[in-house]
Design an enzyme around this catalytic site. Sequence first.
Site, PDB file in Angstrom:
ATOM      1  N   LYS A   5       0.830  -1.212   0.000  1.00  0.00           N
ATOM      2  CA  LYS A   5       0.000   0.000   0.000  1.00  0.00           C
ATOM      3  C   LYS A   5       0.864   1.261   0.000  1.00  0.00           C
ATOM      4  O   LYS A   5       0.608   2.194  -0.762  1.00  0.00           O
ATOM      5  CB  LYS A   5      -0.932  -0.029   1.220  1.00  0.00           C
ATOM      6  CG  LYS A   5      -1.821   1.182   1.336  1.00  0.00           C
ATOM      7  CD  LYS A   5      -3.075   0.867   2.112  1.00  0.00           C
ATOM      8  CE  LYS A   5      -2.885   0.922   3.610  1.00  0.00           C
ATOM      9  NZ  LYS A   5      -2.775   2.290   4.128  1.00  0.00           N
ATOM     10  N   GLN A  20       4.991   9.189   7.183  1.00  0.00           N
ATOM     11  CA  GLN A  20       4.109  10.129   6.490  1.00  0.00           C
ATOM     12  C   GLN A  20       4.590  11.558   6.698  1.00  0.00           C
ATOM     13  O   GLN A  20       4.610  12.359   5.761  1.00  0.00           O
ATOM     14  CB  GLN A  20       2.671   9.959   6.984  1.00  0.00           C
ATOM     15  CG  GLN A  20       2.103   8.593   6.620  1.00  0.00           C
ATOM     16  CD  GLN A  20       0.697   8.377   7.155  1.00  0.00           C
ATOM     17  OE1 GLN A  20       0.131   9.242   7.820  1.00  0.00           O
ATOM     18  NE2 GLN A  20       0.136   7.213   6.879  1.00  0.00           N
ATOM     19  N   ASP A  46       1.948  -1.072  11.916  1.00  0.00           N
ATOM     20  CA  ASP A  46       0.610  -1.482  11.471  1.00  0.00           C
ATOM     21  C   ASP A  46       0.267  -2.911  11.882  1.00  0.00           C
ATOM     22  O   ASP A  46      -0.842  -3.384  11.619  1.00  0.00           O
ATOM     23  CB  ASP A  46       0.503  -1.352   9.939  1.00  0.00           C
ATOM     24  CG  ASP A  46       0.554   0.112   9.509  1.00  0.00           C
ATOM     25  OD1 ASP A  46       0.195   0.978  10.320  1.00  0.00           O
ATOM     26  OD2 ASP A  46       0.965   0.383   8.369  1.00  0.00           O
TER      27      ASP A  46
HETATM   28  C1  S3P Z   1       2.729   4.820   6.178  1.00  0.00           C
HETATM   29  C2  S3P Z   1       3.290   5.179   7.377  1.00  0.00           C
HETATM   30  C3  S3P Z   1       2.775   4.763   8.688  1.00  0.00           C
HETATM   31  C4  S3P Z   1       1.797   3.599   8.579  1.00  0.00           C
HETATM   32  C5  S3P Z   1       0.824   3.789   7.454  1.00  0.00           C
HETATM   33  C6  S3P Z   1       1.556   3.931   6.122  1.00  0.00           C
HETATM   34  C7  S3P Z   1       3.323   5.313   4.923  1.00  0.00           C
HETATM   35  O1  S3P Z   1       2.108   5.847   9.289  1.00  0.00           O
HETATM   36  O2  S3P Z   1       1.103   3.420   9.786  1.00  0.00           O
HETATM   37  O3  S3P Z   1      -0.061   2.682   7.374  1.00  0.00           O
HETATM   38  O4  S3P Z   1       2.994   4.788   3.846  1.00  0.00           O
HETATM   39  O5  S3P Z   1       4.138   6.245   4.983  1.00  0.00           O
HETATM   40  P1  S3P Z   1       2.914   6.963  10.135  1.00  0.00           P
HETATM   41  O6  S3P Z   1       3.867   7.618   9.257  1.00  0.00           O
HETATM   42  O7  S3P Z   1       1.858   7.926  10.610  1.00  0.00           O
HETATM   43  O8  S3P Z   1       3.533   6.206  11.262  1.00  0.00           O
END
Ligand code: S3P
Length: 436
Positions: free
Chosen positions: A25, A168, A314
């Site tokens: 994803k 993120q 996750d």
């Molecule tokens: C993700 C980062 C994670 C993860 C999310 C996907 C990403 O979140 O929990 O499902 O693709 O960068 P955070 O950056 O808020 O920890």
Amino acid sequence: MAANDCFIVRPGGALRGETTVPGDKSISHRAVMFGAMAEGKTEVRDWLAAGDTEASLASIQSLGVRVERHDTHTLTIHGGNLQPPAGVLNLVNAGTGIRLLAGIMCGQPFASVLDGSEQLRRRPMKRIIAPLQQMGADINGVNDRAPLTVKPAVLRGIRYEMPVASAQVKSAILLAGLFAQGETIVVQPGPARDHTERMLRAMGAQIVTEGDVITLQPGARLRATDITVPGDISSAAFPIVAGLLVPGSDITLTGINLNPTRTGLLDVLRTMGADLTVTETGLAAGEPVGSIRVRHSALKGAEVGGKVVVEMIDEFPILMVAALFAEGKTVVRDAQELRVKETDRISVMAAELKKMGAVITETPDGFIIEGPQRLHAAIVDGHDDHRIAMSFSVAGLTVDGETTVLDARCASDSFPGFAPTMSGIGADIHVEAINA
Ligand code: S3P
């Protein structure tokens, strides 16, 4: 799956055979967004066509990017020319979608509004708004939440020490940094997934990582590249734990992303006594890929905290299920981020597992589980949170009687075809429509 669909789960025989899971994803979001920025044709194979990533794809199409869809999982993105969007960019339930796209929008010479579902509107956005504003971005939320309004502004590079290890947040800053004057430096407190750095580098961006310090020089024009998306280890986590818990099981998952910033669950399960054989077979999208063989194992409790937490962030809902079957105490610390995911995953899992007879002690930054516990079948609620709905389906495989997971449609936010994939290796999980 439709809005009222639920999973019906019954215990059965051992899980056997070989299967794979849909594309990653995180990488699928990035493939469409970065492909939209890169000049030329980005060919994407094995793309995850799921609720969250379709929202990112629709958003880049609203930004005038032409996308050829050869089949569900194969796309050609004609990037390099973002246009003002006709309307609000709707990221639905996708936290990654809204936070990364916000970083890109801050660097554009036009205004945009990014929004999503009620669930997404509850999630914290200050974590990206504050650093982006420090860069000079004109971005505002409503009480620091979506909808986010972005207006054109001149950006400057900053040095940002992230208070939480979040890929993120790191990505939003680096993406804005592409359009800034001067270098952007992000210091992360832990090893948050590095897909953004890998993919931007492959597209020609100047990004250097030294330990936890990432430095990006602006100015390089991104070039299109071919991307084959590896299988998502966060989706593989469900059959992995199912294989460990159901007696007699022996399954192999192929084509799985083994990026070390994502494999924390495998490390923790090994310390719990899991019989896992991981074989690296090659590279896809600049990420190590391989197979994971899982054999039923007697598990024992573990202490989980520190750096591994972000590498499996996750996977805690499914780890909770594993811990209930493990002998002894499992203590999880430093995982307060679980409280701001699609749901508060500590509280929701504890409350729903209680319906199956589990006793879980919540702590502010984690939980304590004394195992093994004897669970029973129940009717539980997926809370519109994909990882919760799938965790309960796995729990249902291990108890007597029929478990119903309500509100299970959300599983397709990350793992379309979850029930048939699990059935393919012998699990008795099927989708049933509930007449409201
Ligand atoms: C993700 C980062 C994670 C993860 C999310 C996907 C990403 O979140 O929990 O499902 O693709 O960068 P955070 O950056 O808020 O920890």
